[in-house]
Design an enzyme around this catalytic site. Sequence first.
Site, PDB file in Angstrom:
ATOM      1  N   HIS A 243      33.058 -98.577  43.635  1.00  0.00           N
ATOM      2  CA  HIS A 243      32.448 -98.300  42.332  1.00  0.00           C
ATOM      3  C   HIS A 243      32.243 -96.811  42.177  1.00  0.00           C
ATOM      4  O   HIS A 243      31.921 -96.096  43.132  1.00  0.00           O
ATOM      5  CB  HIS A 243      31.116 -99.050  42.176  1.00  0.00           C
ATOM      6  CG  HIS A 243      30.182 -98.889  43.338  1.00  0.00           C
ATOM      7  ND1 HIS A 243      30.319 -99.617  44.498  1.00  0.00           N
ATOM      8  CD2 HIS A 243      29.104 -98.100  43.510  1.00  0.00           C
ATOM      9  CE1 HIS A 243      29.361 -99.290  45.347  1.00  0.00           C
ATOM     10  NE2 HIS A 243      28.610 -98.350  44.772  1.00  0.00           N
ATOM     11  N   LEU A 244      32.403 -96.371  40.954  1.00  0.00           N
ATOM     12  CA  LEU A 244      32.173 -94.980  40.589  1.00  0.00           C
ATOM     13  C   LEU A 244      30.870 -94.906  39.817  1.00  0.00           C
ATOM     14  O   LEU A 244      30.711 -95.574  38.781  1.00  0.00           O
ATOM     15  CB  LEU A 244      33.334 -94.482  39.717  1.00  0.00           C
ATOM     16  CG  LEU A 244      33.333 -93.001  39.341  1.00  0.00           C
ATOM     17  CD1 LEU A 244      33.455 -92.118  40.579  1.00  0.00           C
ATOM     18  CD2 LEU A 244      34.478 -92.720  38.363  1.00  0.00           C
ATOM     19  N   HIS A 245      29.921 -94.131  40.346  1.00  0.00           N
ATOM     20  CA  HIS A 245      28.667 -93.901  39.620  1.00  0.00           C
ATOM     21  C   HIS A 245      28.899 -92.808  38.575  1.00  0.00           C
ATOM     22  O   HIS A 245      29.536 -91.790  38.874  1.00  0.00           O
ATOM     23  CB  HIS A 245      27.578 -93.366  40.556  1.00  0.00           C
ATOM     24  CG  HIS A 245      27.105 -94.302  41.609  1.00  0.00           C
ATOM     25  ND1 HIS A 245      25.919 -94.991  41.512  1.00  0.00           N
ATOM     26  CD2 HIS A 245      27.633 -94.654  42.807  1.00  0.00           C
ATOM     27  CE1 HIS A 245      25.735 -95.715  42.606  1.00  0.00           C
ATOM     28  NE2 HIS A 245      26.758 -95.530  43.419  1.00  0.00           N
TER      29      HIS A 245
ATOM     30  N   ASN B 235      30.377 -93.348  46.638  1.00  0.00           N
ATOM     31  CA  ASN B 235      29.894 -93.408  48.009  1.00  0.00           C
ATOM     32  C   ASN B 235      30.831 -94.289  48.840  1.00  0.00           C
ATOM     33  O   ASN B 235      31.326 -95.300  48.354  1.00  0.00           O
ATOM     34  CB  ASN B 235      28.477 -93.994  48.047  1.00  0.00           C
ATOM     35  CG  ASN B 235      27.478 -93.135  47.294  1.00  0.00           C
ATOM     36  OD1 ASN B 235      27.564 -91.921  47.321  1.00  0.00           O
ATOM     37  ND2 ASN B 235      26.535 -93.774  46.614  1.00  0.00           N
TER      38      ASN B 235
ATOM     39  N   GLY C 110      26.457 -93.678  52.129  1.00  0.00           N
ATOM     40  CA  GLY C 110      25.359 -94.376  51.466  1.00  0.00           C
ATOM     41  C   GLY C 110      25.804 -95.542  50.616  1.00  0.00           C
ATOM     42  O   GLY C 110      25.076 -95.962  49.706  1.00  0.00           O
ATOM     43  N   GLN C 111      26.980 -96.087  50.903  1.00  0.00           N
ATOM     44  CA  GLN C 111      27.472 -97.227  50.117  1.00  0.00           C
ATOM     45  C   GLN C 111      26.726 -98.492  50.522  1.00  0.00           C
ATOM     46  O   GLN C 111      26.669 -98.839  51.706  1.00  0.00           O
ATOM     47  CB  GLN C 111      28.971 -97.419  50.334  1.00  0.00           C
ATOM     48  CG  GLN C 111      29.570 -98.516  49.459  1.00  0.00           C
ATOM     49  CD  GLN C 111      31.077 -98.676  49.648  1.00  0.00           C
ATOM     50  OE1 GLN C 111      31.676 -98.064  50.528  1.00  0.00           O
ATOM     51  NE2 GLN C 111      31.678 -99.510  48.818  1.00  0.00           N
TER      52      GLN C 111
ATOM     53  N   ASP D  67      23.695 -99.382  35.941  1.00  0.00           N
ATOM     54  CA  ASP D  67      23.176 -99.557  37.296  1.00  0.00           C
ATOM     55  C   ASP D  67      21.753-100.093  37.203  1.00  0.00           C
ATOM     56  O   ASP D  67      20.926 -99.572  36.467  1.00  0.00           O
ATOM     57  CB  ASP D  67      23.202 -98.212  38.037  1.00  0.00           C
ATOM     58  CG  ASP D  67      22.957 -98.367  39.526  1.00  0.00           C
ATOM     59  OD1 ASP D  67      21.916 -98.948  39.904  1.00  0.00           O
ATOM     60  OD2 ASP D  67      23.789 -97.906  40.318  1.00  0.00           O
TER      61      ASP D  67
HETATM   62  P1  DGP Z   1      26.024 -97.623  46.298  1.00  0.00           P
HETATM   63  O1  DGP Z   1      24.762 -97.240  47.011  1.00  0.00           O
HETATM   64  O2  DGP Z   1      26.913 -96.416  46.027  1.00  0.00           O
HETATM   65  O3  DGP Z   1      26.744 -98.741  46.976  1.00  0.00           O
HETATM   66  O4  DGP Z   1      25.562 -98.126  44.867  1.00  0.00           O
HETATM   67  C1  DGP Z   1      25.357 -99.452  44.557  1.00  0.00           C
HETATM   68  C2  DGP Z   1      24.618 -99.475  43.259  1.00  0.00           C
HETATM   69  O5  DGP Z   1      24.722-100.784  42.726  1.00  0.00           O
HETATM   70  C3  DGP Z   1      23.141 -99.161  43.359  1.00  0.00           C
HETATM   71  O6  DGP Z   1      22.863 -97.959  42.650  1.00  0.00           O
HETATM   72  C4  DGP Z   1      22.430-100.318  42.715  1.00  0.00           C
HETATM   73  C5  DGP Z   1      23.538-101.069  42.024  1.00  0.00           C
HETATM   74  N1  DGP Z   1      23.399-102.515  42.036  1.00  0.00           N
HETATM   75  C6  DGP Z   1      23.224-103.299  43.118  1.00  0.00           C
HETATM   76  N2  DGP Z   1      23.127-104.581  42.753  1.00  0.00           N
HETATM   77  C7  DGP Z   1      23.275-104.619  41.415  1.00  0.00           C
HETATM   78  C8  DGP Z   1      23.282-105.658  40.447  1.00  0.00           C
HETATM   79  O7  DGP Z   1      23.145-106.844  40.737  1.00  0.00           O
HETATM   80  N3  DGP Z   1      23.448-105.300  39.146  1.00  0.00           N
HETATM   81  C9  DGP Z   1      23.619-103.989  38.785  1.00  0.00           C
HETATM   82  N4  DGP Z   1      23.772-103.743  37.488  1.00  0.00           N
HETATM   83  N5  DGP Z   1      23.624-102.976  39.663  1.00  0.00           N
HETATM   84  C10 DGP Z   1      23.454-103.291  40.956  1.00  0.00           C
END
Ligand code: DGP
Length: 112
Positions: A98-100, A85, A91-92, A30
């Site tokens: 996606h799974l964090h 999320n 908070g998406q 992330d």
């Molecule tokens: P959410 O808030 O659950 O939709 O999480 C989205 C996540 O995606 C956030 O923690 C940041 C990450 N993210 C957004 N854009 C990019 C990107 O271009 N590259 C990577 N590696 N992560 C990203």
Amino acid sequence: MENCIFCSIIKGDIPGDILYSDDRVLAFKDVNAQAPEHFLVIPKEHIANANDASDEALMGRLSITAANVAKERGFAEKGYRLVMNCNEYGGQTVSHIHLHCLGGRQMTWPPG
Ligand code: DGP
């Protein structure tokens, strides 16, 4: 899907710090890490969010991949948190499911 940042990472059009890839899923760090270890696991097919998910095997693959990557990276034994999320109240911010996986520190509860 056009204009989906995670689809662009899957295609290799924008860089991602890839940790695992197979025929169906991709795991990558992330960019906005919230813990010493923070990666995302996504399906290679575009699914917007948990409300649109119907493939049980694929959803299971996301979780098992997260656990396997956490094991490989050496923080599984201490533990980690898996978070998915969904939509506004969840908070998406990226509309590609996606799974964090967060680890490397003590998590707190309740989440914000
Ligand atoms: P959410 O808030 O659950 O939709 O999480 C989205 C996540 O995606 C956030 O923690 C940041 C990450 N993210 C957004 N854009 C990019 C990107 O271009 N590259 C990577 N590696 N992560 C990203």
